[in-house]
Design a protein around this motif. Structure first.
Motif, mmCIF file in Angstrom:
data_model
loop_
_atom_site.group_PDB
_atom_site.id
_atom_site.type_symbol
_atom_site.label_atom_id
_atom_site.label_comp_id
_atom_site.label_asym_id
_atom_site.label_seq_id
_atom_site.Cartn_x
_atom_site.Cartn_y
_atom_site.Cartn_z
ATOM 1 N N ARG A 45 0.809 -1.223 0.000
ATOM 2 C CA ARG A 45 0.000 0.000 0.000
ATOM 3 C C ARG A 45 0.851 1.286 0.000
ATOM 4 N NH1 ARG A 45 -5.075 1.149 0.358
ATOM 5 N NH2 ARG A 45 -5.643 3.113 1.315
ATOM 6 N N ASP A 46 1.942 1.278 0.799
ATOM 7 C CA ASP A 46 2.744 2.505 0.890
ATOM 8 C C ASP A 46 4.089 2.380 0.190
ATOM 9 O OD1 ASP A 46 0.917 4.066 2.381
ATOM 10 O OD2 ASP A 46 1.348 2.763 4.101
ATOM 11 N N GLN A 47 4.216 1.359 -0.625
ATOM 12 C CA GLN A 47 5.495 1.139 -1.323
ATOM 13 C C GLN A 47 5.355 1.692 -2.741
ATOM 14 O OE1 GLN A 47 5.924 -3.018 -2.116
ATOM 15 N NE2 GLN A 47 8.128 -2.905 -2.424
ATOM 16 N N SER A 48 6.398 2.381 -3.225
ATOM 17 C CA SER A 48 6.205 2.961 -4.554
ATOM 18 C C SER A 48 6.934 2.185 -5.636
ATOM 19 C CB SER A 48 6.569 4.443 -4.555
ATOM 20 O OG SER A 48 7.942 4.577 -4.670
ATOM 21 N N MET A 49 6.357 2.271 -6.812
ATOM 22 C CA MET A 49 6.917 1.616 -7.999
ATOM 23 C C MET A 49 6.773 2.633 -9.126
ATOM 24 S SD MET A 49 5.652 -2.006 -9.513
ATOM 25 C CE MET A 49 5.863 -2.446 -11.229
ATOM 26 N N GLN A 50 7.807 2.733 -9.959
ATOM 27 C CA GLN A 50 7.726 3.694 -11.055
ATOM 28 C C GLN A 50 6.983 3.101 -12.244
ATOM 29 O OE1 GLN A 50 11.742 5.135 -11.857
ATOM 30 N NE2 GLN A 50 11.496 6.629 -10.202
ATOM 31 N N MET A 51 6.256 3.969 -12.947
ATOM 32 C CA MET A 51 5.538 3.525 -14.149
ATOM 33 C C MET A 51 5.604 4.617 -15.198
ATOM 34 S SD MET A 51 2.451 1.237 -12.656
ATOM 35 C CE MET A 51 2.616 0.080 -13.953
ATOM 36 N N ILE A 52 5.385 4.222 -16.443
ATOM 37 C CA ILE A 52 5.426 5.190 -17.540
ATOM 38 C C ILE A 52 4.284 4.903 -18.515
ATOM 39 C CG2 ILE A 52 7.086 3.788 -18.900
ATOM 40 C CD1 ILE A 52 8.315 6.471 -19.868
ATOM 41 N N ALA A 53 3.714 5.964 -19.076
ATOM 42 C CA ALA A 53 2.692 5.804 -20.119
ATOM 43 C C ALA A 53 3.419 5.614 -21.459
ATOM 44 C CB ALA A 53 1.808 7.034 -20.176
ATOM 45 N N LEU A 54 2.868 4.752 -22.281
ATOM 46 C CA LEU A 54 3.516 4.503 -23.589
ATOM 47 C C LEU A 54 3.681 5.785 -24.404
ATOM 48 C CD1 LEU A 54 1.876 1.116 -24.624
ATOM 49 C CD2 LEU A 54 4.325 1.524 -24.347
ATOM 50 N N ASP A 55 2.739 6.718 -24.281
ATOM 51 C CA ASP A 55 2.868 7.982 -25.026
ATOM 52 C C ASP A 55 4.193 8.676 -24.704
ATOM 53 O OD1 ASP A 55 0.488 7.717 -26.311
ATOM 54 O OD2 ASP A 55 -0.614 9.129 -25.057
ATOM 55 N N ASP A 56 4.560 8.687 -23.406
ATOM 56 C CA ASP A 56 5.823 9.328 -23.020
ATOM 57 C C ASP A 56 7.019 8.532 -23.538
ATOM 58 O OD1 ASP A 56 4.908 11.607 -21.777
ATOM 59 O OD2 ASP A 56 4.789 10.696 -19.787
ATOM 60 N N LEU A 57 6.901 7.208 -23.452
ATOM 61 C CA LEU A 57 7.985 6.357 -23.979
ATOM 62 C C LEU A 57 8.218 6.662 -25.466
ATOM 63 C CD1 LEU A 57 8.401 2.559 -23.351
ATOM 64 C CD2 LEU A 57 8.516 3.458 -25.649
ATOM 65 N N GLY A 58 7.109 6.830 -26.200
ATOM 66 C CA GLY A 58 7.207 7.087 -27.638
ATOM 67 C C GLY A 58 7.860 8.411 -27.940
ATOM 68 N N ARG A 59 7.384 9.461 -27.263
ATOM 69 C CA ARG A 59 7.915 10.787 -27.621
ATOM 70 C C ARG A 59 9.375 10.929 -27.177
ATOM 71 N NH1 ARG A 59 8.167 14.631 -23.608
ATOM 72 N NH2 ARG A 59 7.239 13.905 -21.668
ATOM 73 N N ILE A 60 9.748 10.295 -26.062
ATOM 74 C CA ILE A 60 11.132 10.439 -25.593
ATOM 75 C C ILE A 60 12.096 9.670 -26.508
ATOM 76 C CG2 ILE A 60 12.720 9.834 -23.711
ATOM 77 C CD1 ILE A 60 10.486 10.652 -21.764
ATOM 78 N N ASN A 61 11.734 8.440 -26.841
ATOM 79 C CA ASN A 61 12.625 7.685 -27.751
ATOM 80 C C ASN A 61 12.714 8.369 -29.117
ATOM 81 O OD1 ASN A 61 13.736 4.999 -26.623
ATOM 82 N ND2 ASN A 61 11.644 5.070 -25.849
ATOM 83 N N ALA A 62 11.603 8.959 -29.577
ATOM 84 C CA ALA A 62 11.632 9.655 -30.869
ATOM 85 C C ALA A 62 12.570 10.855 -30.795
ATOM 86 C CB ALA A 62 10.222 10.101 -31.258
ATOM 87 N N ARG A 63 12.501 11.573 -29.689
ATOM 88 C CA ARG A 63 13.382 12.739 -29.545
ATOM 89 C C ARG A 63 14.853 12.308 -29.500
ATOM 90 N NH1 ARG A 63 13.516 18.255 -26.792
ATOM 91 N NH2 ARG A 63 15.510 18.175 -25.744
ATOM 92 N N ILE A 64 15.116 11.199 -28.831
ATOM 93 C CA ILE A 64 16.489 10.690 -28.757
ATOM 94 C C ILE A 64 16.981 10.324 -30.163
ATOM 95 C CG2 ILE A 64 17.857 8.714 -27.922
ATOM 96 C CD1 ILE A 64 16.085 8.841 -25.337
ATOM 97 N N LEU A 65 16.095 9.686 -30.936
ATOM 98 C CA LEU A 65 16.471 9.319 -32.306
ATOM 99 C C LEU A 65 16.761 10.563 -33.154
ATOM 100 C CD1 LEU A 65 13.861 6.471 -32.802
ATOM 101 C CD2 LEU A 65 16.317 6.187 -33.222
ATOM 102 N N CYS A 66 16.014 11.625 -32.901
ATOM 103 C CA CYS A 66 16.183 12.844 -33.703
ATOM 104 C C CYS A 66 17.395 13.667 -33.269
ATOM 105 C CB CYS A 66 14.922 13.712 -33.628
ATOM 106 S SG CYS A 66 13.502 12.930 -34.417
#
Ligand SMILES: NC(=O)c1ccc[n+]([C@@H]2O[C@H](COP(=O)([O-])OP(=O)(O)OC[C@H]3O[C@@H](n4cnc5c(N)ncnc54)[C@H](OP(=O)(O)O)[C@@H]3O)[C@@H](O)[C@H]2O)c1
Length: 303
Positions: free
Chosen positions: A175-196
């Protein structure tokens, strides 16, 4: 090859490759997608976005080599053993085959999408350790490379069987333990920017996440978005005792190996605001969320 697209995207009919390819198109870049079946609905949807197709199979190195012709930047992702499509060794062989082909073709920049558990020592889970092995290979290549390590996808929480339709959502963290998560939209735009921008990101390993989420914060976000109470619980001890895969994964969440170590403020400074769960549930994921809330017992298959 002056008419060649600039970028080659693997897995473009799937989740990650799909959002990377469409983000590149939104930036008006020319994209070639490596697909197995050009007649599939997903491949046709790529063509409608102005993406050209290279037909091949990751088990067929010659088809990868043909697709690389004239390409400047490659997005590499492979499916992993939980999909049932490959063994861990096959995932590694496919990751290495793309990398070696990129070198042989004189590609300028390779972006490899790994996973949050990679590079943190042996985990004992094949589909995590496979990514560390591919990363090791990629680090030694004589071309510019960037490794991105995405946290768990928010989309995973919408899978039937997680319990949103029953009013009790079940997941990995306490309940009080955190885990990181990402939305695919962010994954897409960040990898695209890295490629560019290869000159900016070559040689880097980037841990990608949008938000630290606890069980309690999931309960609050889901309840607000659903307009009715959704209680959070972690997988029960009985369930974990009977399911090796879930038990090992939960152990890796508990010891921090897959819970994510991304520096989110730095990522936001570099790439702009990351999607937070509530905003994502109201936006891109609205339909997915409604479907999960209204799933019937017949839809429930724990994958
Ligand atoms: N789920 C998560 O939270 C998470 C988080 C971090 C990392 N990961 C990793 O992400 C990876 C999977 O990415 P994803 O979710 O984007 O995959 P996905 O949606 O399952 O898509 C897989 C893609 O690979 C293609 N493919 C499969 N076998 C192929 C072959 N032999 N030759 C050519 N293409 C082939 C598929 O094409 P077809 O359309 O022809 O099937 C599809 O485009 C896994 O390695 C997983 O461990 C997952």
């Amino acid at each position: 090859m002056s008419n060649s697209p600039e970028f080659l995207v693997f897995g473009a009919t799937g989740q990650q490759g799909g959002v990377v390819a469409s983000s590149l198109r939104k930036a008006r870049r020319e994209v070639r997608a490596f697909v197995r079946d050009p007649k599939s609905e997903r491949a046709k949807a790529l063509v409608r976005q102005g993406i050209t197709l290279a037909v091949g199979d990751l088990f067929d190195r010659a088809s990868i080599d043909r697709a690389m012709t004239g390409i400047q930047g490659v997005f590499s992702v492979q499916t992993s053993s939980p999909s049932g499509l490959v063994t861990d060794d096959q995932e590694v062989a496919q990751g290495k085959a793309i990398a070696n082909s990129a070198v042989a073709a004189g590609v300028a920049h390779l972006v490899y999408s790994s996973g949050a558990a990679a590079g943190k020592g042996q985990t004992g889970m094949g589909h995590f350790d496979s990514k560390s092995r591919i990363e090791e290979h990629i680090r030694c290549l004589p071309i510019a490379t960037t490794i991105t390590r995405p946290a768990s996808f928010m989309e995973m929480m919408m899978l039937p069987g997680m319990g949103l339709n029953t009013g009790v959502f079940t997941f990995f963290m306490k309940r009080d333990q955190s885990m990181q998560m990402i939305a695919l939209d962010d994954l897409g735009r960040i990898n695209a920017r890295i490629l560019c921008k290869p000159e900016r990101y070559a040689g880097q390993v980037l841990e990608l996440s949008g938000q630290d989420l606890t069980g309690k914060s999931l309960e609050e976000a889901f309840s607000r978005a659903a307009g009715r109470p959704i209680r959070y619980q972690r997988f029960s001890e009985e369930m974990l005792a009977g399911n090796d895969f879930l038990r090992q994964l939960t152990m890796l969440v508990d010891n921090g190996v897959v819970s994510g170590v991304a520096d989110i403020p730095s990522l936001e400074h570099e790439f702009g605001p990351m999607l937070k769960l509530e905003e994502w549930l109201r936006g891109t994921a609205k339909t997915l969320f409604e479907k999960a809330l209204n799933a019937s017992e017949a839809d429930i298959v724990l994958r």
